[in-house]
Design a protein around this motif. Structure first.
Motif, PDB file in Angstrom:
ATOM      1  N   LEU A  23       0.828  -1.207   0.000  1.00  8.44           N
ATOM      2  CA  LEU A  23       0.000   0.000   0.000  1.00  8.44           C
ATOM      3  C   LEU A  23       0.864   1.260   0.000  1.00  8.44           C
ATOM      4  O   LEU A  23       1.720   1.427   0.876  1.00  8.44           O
ATOM      5  N   TYR A  24       0.625   2.135  -0.959  1.00  8.25           N
ATOM      6  CA  TYR A  24       1.341   3.413  -1.043  1.00  8.25           C
ATOM      7  C   TYR A  24       0.366   4.562  -0.882  1.00  8.25           C
ATOM      8  O   TYR A  24      -0.764   4.514  -1.408  1.00  8.25           O
ATOM      9  N   VAL A  25       0.808   5.586  -0.153  1.00  9.58           N
ATOM     10  CA  VAL A  25      -0.037   6.759   0.102  1.00  9.58           C
ATOM     11  C   VAL A  25       0.848   8.000  -0.045  1.00  9.58           C
ATOM     12  O   VAL A  25       2.081   7.906   0.031  1.00  9.58           O
ATOM     13  N   PRO A  26       0.240   9.172  -0.236  1.00  6.84           N
ATOM     14  CA  PRO A  26       1.057  10.391  -0.254  1.00  6.84           C
ATOM     15  C   PRO A  26       1.569  10.680   1.156  1.00  6.84           C
ATOM     16  O   PRO A  26       0.785  10.668   2.111  1.00  6.84           O
ATOM     17  N   PRO A  40       1.636   1.350   9.934  1.00  7.41           N
ATOM     18  CA  PRO A  40       0.833   1.950  11.009  1.00  7.41           C
ATOM     19  C   PRO A  40       1.488   3.217  11.546  1.00  7.41           C
ATOM     20  O   PRO A  40       2.707   3.271  11.740  1.00  7.41           O
ATOM     21  N   GLY A  41       0.687   4.243  11.743  1.00 12.36           N
ATOM     22  CA  GLY A  41       1.211   5.511  12.270  1.00 12.36           C
ATOM     23  C   GLY A  41       1.435   6.548  11.189  1.00 12.36           C
ATOM     24  O   GLY A  41       1.568   7.731  11.485  1.00 12.36           O
ATOM     25  N   ILE A  42       1.498   6.125   9.933  1.00 13.64           N
ATOM     26  CA  ILE A  42       1.717   7.094   8.841  1.00 13.64           C
ATOM     27  C   ILE A  42       0.387   7.722   8.464  1.00 13.64           C
ATOM     28  O   ILE A  42      -0.580   7.020   8.152  1.00 13.64           O
ATOM     29  N   ARG A  43       0.336   9.048   8.517  1.00  5.93           N
ATOM     30  CA  ARG A  43      -0.871   9.781   8.124  1.00  5.93           C
ATOM     31  C   ARG A  43      -0.713  10.234   6.682  1.00  5.93           C
ATOM     32  O   ARG A  43       0.214  10.993   6.369  1.00  5.93           O
ATOM     33  N   PRO A  44      -1.575   9.800   5.781  1.00  4.59           N
ATOM     34  CA  PRO A  44      -1.457  10.266   4.399  1.00  4.59           C
ATOM     35  C   PRO A  44      -1.660  11.779   4.304  1.00  4.59           C
ATOM     36  O   PRO A  44      -2.441  12.352   5.057  1.00  4.59           O
ATOM     37  N   GLY A  92      -5.086   7.932  -2.346  1.00  5.49           N
ATOM     38  CA  GLY A  92      -4.782   9.365  -2.447  1.00  5.49           C
ATOM     39  C   GLY A  92      -4.201   9.744  -3.795  1.00  5.49           C
ATOM     40  O   GLY A  92      -3.624  10.818  -3.956  1.00  5.49           O
ATOM     41  N   LEU A  93      -4.374   8.851  -4.776  1.00  8.02           N
ATOM     42  CA  LEU A  93      -3.865   9.114  -6.125  1.00  8.02           C
ATOM     43  C   LEU A  93      -4.681  10.251  -6.744  1.00  8.02           C
ATOM     44  O   LEU A  93      -5.897  10.296  -6.592  1.00  8.02           O
ATOM     45  N   ARG A  94      -3.995  11.165  -7.432  1.00  7.04           N
ATOM     46  CA  ARG A  94      -4.716  12.265  -8.096  1.00  7.04           C
ATOM     47  C   ARG A  94      -5.306  11.760  -9.411  1.00  7.04           C
ATOM     48  O   ARG A  94      -4.680  10.917 -10.095  1.00  7.04           O
ATOM     49  N   PRO A  95      -6.463  12.284  -9.792  1.00  3.68           N
ATOM     50  CA  PRO A  95      -7.080  11.806 -11.046  1.00  3.68           C
ATOM     51  C   PRO A  95      -6.155  11.911 -12.255  1.00  3.68           C
ATOM     52  O   PRO A  95      -6.183  11.038 -13.128  1.00  3.68           O
ATOM     53  N   CYS A  96      -5.286  12.938 -12.305  1.00  4.46           N
ATOM     54  CA  CYS A  96      -4.377  13.041 -13.463  1.00  4.46           C
ATOM     55  C   CYS A  96      -3.408  11.862 -13.477  1.00  4.46           C
ATOM     56  O   CYS A  96      -3.107  11.289 -14.528  1.00  4.46           O
ATOM     57  N   ASP A  97      -2.919  11.469 -12.300  1.00  4.20           N
ATOM     58  CA  ASP A  97      -1.943  10.376 -12.237  1.00  4.20           C
ATOM     59  C   ASP A  97      -2.600   9.025 -12.549  1.00  4.20           C
ATOM     60  O   ASP A  97      -1.971   8.142 -13.144  1.00  4.20           O
TER      61      ASP A  97
END
Ligand code: SF4
Ligand code: SF4
Length: 336
Positions: A23-26, A40-44, A92-97
């Protein structure tokens, strides 16, 4: 059905994904937003699109295709690299990406045979997008047929409203995933709030009909000599572009023992088209700039339909000499 995830519940939702998926998030990284692996603990980070692109998760900057050598009896030995085979999930992927990933799919999966390393990473990937409520100063997705609330390439669309996210399945895979989850249905007021944000974020799309044909006719135009003048040939624009996908294949090691690597390359480098004979068909910056623009706005659309630019604005932000693709397009008669 539109589901609703309270903001306080986001961690729990991500934790459930993180087992079966990579899982990848910004995330915030040295003052910038980058895509990082969730734990755990990472806030996107929910504001602003990532500096780097999601393309590197499906087409890494450098990857080992296989290792080669010889067995003691002299026969050839080829070893496939070990990989984490869990599917990717991006939140959290942007629609353009997300739209850009769809364009890479055309290139790497739309061929026969498909590209195996890309297919392995793309298979089963879950793309969760977040509506862009505050596009950046260099963004121009609407001018190239996209939208800050676009769903192309996505499986689930998240819209952040007061206190949480409205979630909608926008693909078959997204519907299957939503069916497994226990997200409560959004209320009518929450859905109305999400629609309001989506509509405010989605200006009328202004694609550039006829641009590909116009550019094709202007291959020998004198404008190209002027457009490249400032360019340093550093290739930052192509490395940061979510749709650029040129690569080189090289061997590291010796003749009978080593690894075969695939690494990003760029049409903006002088040696990109250097032949073994010494001839180079793209000898100057003029030809290289023309190739970059023509590939995005002429060759790719003539072959696949949409322009190979999603208007993310990264090439504008990273260019050391402020060469702006919007100004280039305006000069060539496209939208600005
Ligand atoms: S980033 Fe700017 S200077 Fe560098 S190759 Fe691209 S257009 Fe040229
Ligand atoms: S050309 Fe520039 S604006 Fe268009 S997708 Fe590539 S980096 Fe983004």
């Amino acid at each position: 059905m539109v589901g609703f995830i309270p903001e306080a519940e986001l961690d729990r939702v991500l934790a459930r994904l993180a087992g079966p998926y990579r899982l990848y998030v910004p995330v915030s990284c040295a003052g910038r937003v980058e895509l990082g692996e969730w734990s755990p603990g990472i806030r996107p980070v929910l504001e602003g699109r990532a500096y780097g692109t999601a393309k590197q998760l499906f087409l890494p900057r450098s990857e080992e295709l296989f290792a080669f050598g010889t067995h003691p009896d002299g026969t050839p030995r080829v070893v496939q690299p070990e990989r984490d085979r869990r599917p990717l999930a991006l939140f959290g992927l942007r629609p353009c990406d997300a739209r850009a990933i769809g364009m890479l799919d055309q290139v790497f999966l739309g061929q026969d045979p498909p590209d195996d390393p890309y297919r392995e990473r793309r298979q089963g990937a879950l793309l969760m997008g977040l509506v862009c409520s505050r596009p950046g100063r260099a963004c121009f997705c609407a001018q190239v047929g996209g939208s800050p609330a676009g769903t192309a390439g996505l499986d689930l669309l998240f819209t952040r409203i007061g206190g949480g996210f409205c979630v909608e399945a926008v693909s078959t895979a997204g519907e299957a995933h939503a069916a497994q989850e226990d997200w409560p249905a959004a209320t009518a007021a929450q859905v109305a709030g999400a629609r309001e944000i989506q509509q405010a974020a989605a200006p009328a799309a202004m694609a550039t009909p006829g641009l590909a044909q116009e550019l094709e006719a202007r291959f020998e135009d004198e404008v190209w000599a002027r457009l490249h003048e400032k360019c340093l040939g550093c290739a930052a624009c192509t490395f940061f572009c979510p749709t650029c996908h040129c690569f080189d294949v090289m061997d590291a090691g010796s003749y009978d023992h080593g690894t075969r690597l695939r690494c990003w390359d760029s049409c903006m480098f002088p040696k990109f088209t250097l032949h073994a004979s010494g001839h180079n068909p793209r000898l100057s910056g003029k030809e290289r700039m023309r190739q970059r623009v023509m590939h995005k706005f002429c060759y790719y659309p003539l072959r696949f339909g949409p322009e190979a630019c999603v208007g993310c604005g990264r090439c504008i932000e990273v260019c050391p000499v402020n060469l702006d693709i919007r100004a280039v397009l305006a000069e060539l008669g496209g939208s600005e």
